[in-house]
Design a protein around this motif. Structure first.
Motif, short mmCIF file in Angstrom:
data_model
loop_
_atom_site.label_atom_id
_atom_site.label_comp_id
_atom_site.label_asym_id
_atom_site.label_seq_id
_atom_site.Cartn_x
_atom_site.Cartn_y
_atom_site.Cartn_z
N UNK A 53 0.83 -1.21 0.00
CA UNK A 53 0.00 0.00 0.00
C UNK A 53 0.87 1.26 0.00
N UNK A 54 2.20 1.06 0.07
CA UNK A 54 3.15 2.18 0.09
C UNK A 54 3.91 2.20 -1.23
N UNK A 55 3.49 3.05 -2.14
CA UNK A 55 4.09 3.06 -3.48
C UNK A 55 5.52 3.57 -3.48
N UNK A 56 5.94 4.25 -2.43
CA UNK A 56 7.30 4.78 -2.39
C UNK A 56 8.33 3.70 -2.10
N UNK A 58 19.47 4.45 12.19
CA UNK A 58 18.62 3.26 12.16
C UNK A 58 17.24 3.56 11.60
N UNK A 59 16.66 4.68 12.01
CA UNK A 59 15.26 4.95 11.69
C UNK A 59 14.95 5.27 10.24
N UNK A 60 15.96 5.61 9.42
CA UNK A 60 15.63 6.04 8.05
C UNK A 60 15.46 4.86 7.09
N UNK A 61 15.87 3.65 7.51
CA UNK A 61 15.66 2.46 6.69
C UNK A 61 15.67 1.25 7.61
N UNK A 62 14.50 0.67 7.82
CA UNK A 62 14.41 -0.42 8.78
C UNK A 62 13.13 -1.22 8.59
N UNK A 91 5.53 -8.29 16.95
CA UNK A 91 5.45 -7.02 17.67
C UNK A 91 6.07 -5.93 16.81
N UNK A 92 5.41 -4.77 16.74
CA UNK A 92 5.91 -3.71 15.88
C UNK A 92 5.44 -3.90 14.46
N UNK A 93 6.11 -3.25 13.54
CA UNK A 93 5.71 -3.26 12.13
C UNK A 93 6.62 -4.18 11.34
N UNK A 94 6.08 -5.21 10.66
CA UNK A 94 6.92 -6.17 9.93
C UNK A 94 7.26 -5.74 8.52
N UNK A 120 10.38 0.17 6.10
CA UNK A 120 10.11 1.61 6.20
C UNK A 120 11.35 2.36 5.73
N UNK A 121 11.15 3.39 4.93
CA UNK A 121 12.30 4.12 4.40
C UNK A 121 11.99 5.59 4.20
N UNK A 122 12.94 6.43 4.62
CA UNK A 122 12.91 7.86 4.32
C UNK A 122 13.81 8.04 3.11
N UNK A 123 13.21 8.03 1.91
CA UNK A 123 13.98 8.02 0.67
C UNK A 123 14.95 9.17 0.51
#
Length: 325
Positions: A156-159, A193-197, A208-211, A214-217
């Motif tokens: 659902x995340x096209x990015x 860590x948080x920009x690509x995980x 637990x958490x999101x499987x 996730x990325x801040x392109x």
């Protein structure tokens, strides 16, 4: 006499199911996600990717790549005394994908373990194998990058869902009297860590958490270009070489814009950059050995040439290896 290591064979494998951008766009449209071939190509350079079928695991893809590499090197599984698998999508929590692959290959008894450095994984694994061969801990190593990223994508995340694919690449690395691996340079900085995980984990029988990935392109792009240049220059300095000595740049196949920017900073023409991201997408730890094998088998890269391999990935990790093929 000093001991060195050289690549004696390369191999790769991608699953049979190929999705062009048009195929993926049609699938996403059915889920209410809008994108287009033009949007994907313009921003990433990707035109197709391969997805593994249900019931196929990273060890299966890596096994096929390993067999191809062994055949190219003229070796059999029993010759192997070290297996290192770089992957962020292991078959299971434990044992390692390397141990599972070892058993499928029939190379039981040798040392086998995984390396987790995401898209830099193959560069990390190759550096570790080189060090073990130099110290005499191994003579014939299989170094494999294998991933099934399609199973950690949020469609659902096209990015992010248009960026990644599945595949595997491998090399046979053997002890040699002449230098093959010339130098390497590895780094990590956990503050990114948080920009690509993938922030989920298994606990008490549940996730637990999101499987999903996730990325801040924008943040990844900005960081990647700078550290790739730094790692390449540091590796060249260790080897006593300059950019002019590089015959081919084989970078992590994440995004054509990152690759173009890196080549420009190293004063290299894109004619000297191996590009497979258009056909495979981002296959994380598999991307460098997959691109290397494609370049070798196509005749583009030839024995005796000097190659710069470099990768950057979640962690944040990055590194480079300079070698004579």
């Amino acid at each position: 006499m000093r001991r060195f290591s050289r690549i004696t064979g390369t191999g790769s494998y991608v699953p049979p199911r190929r999705l062009s951008n048009a195929d993926l766009v049609a699938e996403l449209a059915g889920k209410g996600v809008e994108t287009s071939d033009e949007w994907i190509v313009e921003r990433t350079g990707i035109r197709a990717r391969h997805f593994a079928a249900d019931g196929v695991y990273s060890s299966d893809l890596g096994l096929e790549a390993a067999k191809n590499a062994l055949q190219a090197a003229g070796r059999i599984p029993q010759d192997v005394d070290l297996i290192i698998v770089a992957t962020s999508t292991p078959d299971m929590v434990f044992p390692s994908t390397a141990c599972i692959l070892q058993n499928k290959l029939g190379a039981n008894g040798c040392a086998a373990f995984d390396v987790q450095a995401v898209c830099s994984g193959f560069v990390y694994a190759l550096t570790v194998a080189d060090a073990m061969i130099q110290t005499g801990a191994a003579k014939c190593a299989l170094v494999i990058g294998t991933e099934i990223f399609s199973r950690i994508l949020d469609f659902s995340d096209r990015t992010t869902c248009v960026l990644f694919g599945d595949g595997a690449g491998a090399v046979v690395l053997e002890a040699s009297d002449t230098p093959g691996i010339l130098a390497s340079d590895l780094h990590a900085d956990g503050k990114h860590v948080g920009i690509l995980c993938v922030p989920g984990h298994v606990a008490a029988g549940a996730i637990l958490g999101d499987p999903f990935l996730k990325m801040d392109g924008q943040a990844v792009f900005k960081l990647a270009v700078g550290v790739l240049e730094d790692a390449a220059r540091a590796t060249l300095a260790k080897a006593g070489k300059t950019e002019a000595d590089i015959d081919w740049l084989i970078p992590h196949q994440a995004n054509i814009r990152i690759m173009q920017s890196t080549a420009k900073r190293l004063k290299m023409s894109m004619d000297k950059v191996v590009v497979t991201v258009d056909q495979h997408g981002n296959t994380s730890a598999a991307s460098i050995p997959l691109a290397l094998d494609w370049a070798v088998r196509s005749g583009k890269v030839k024995p005796g040439e000097t190659l710069m391999l470099e990768g950057v990935g979640g962690g944040f990790t990055w590194g480079a290896v300079l070698l004579n093929l």
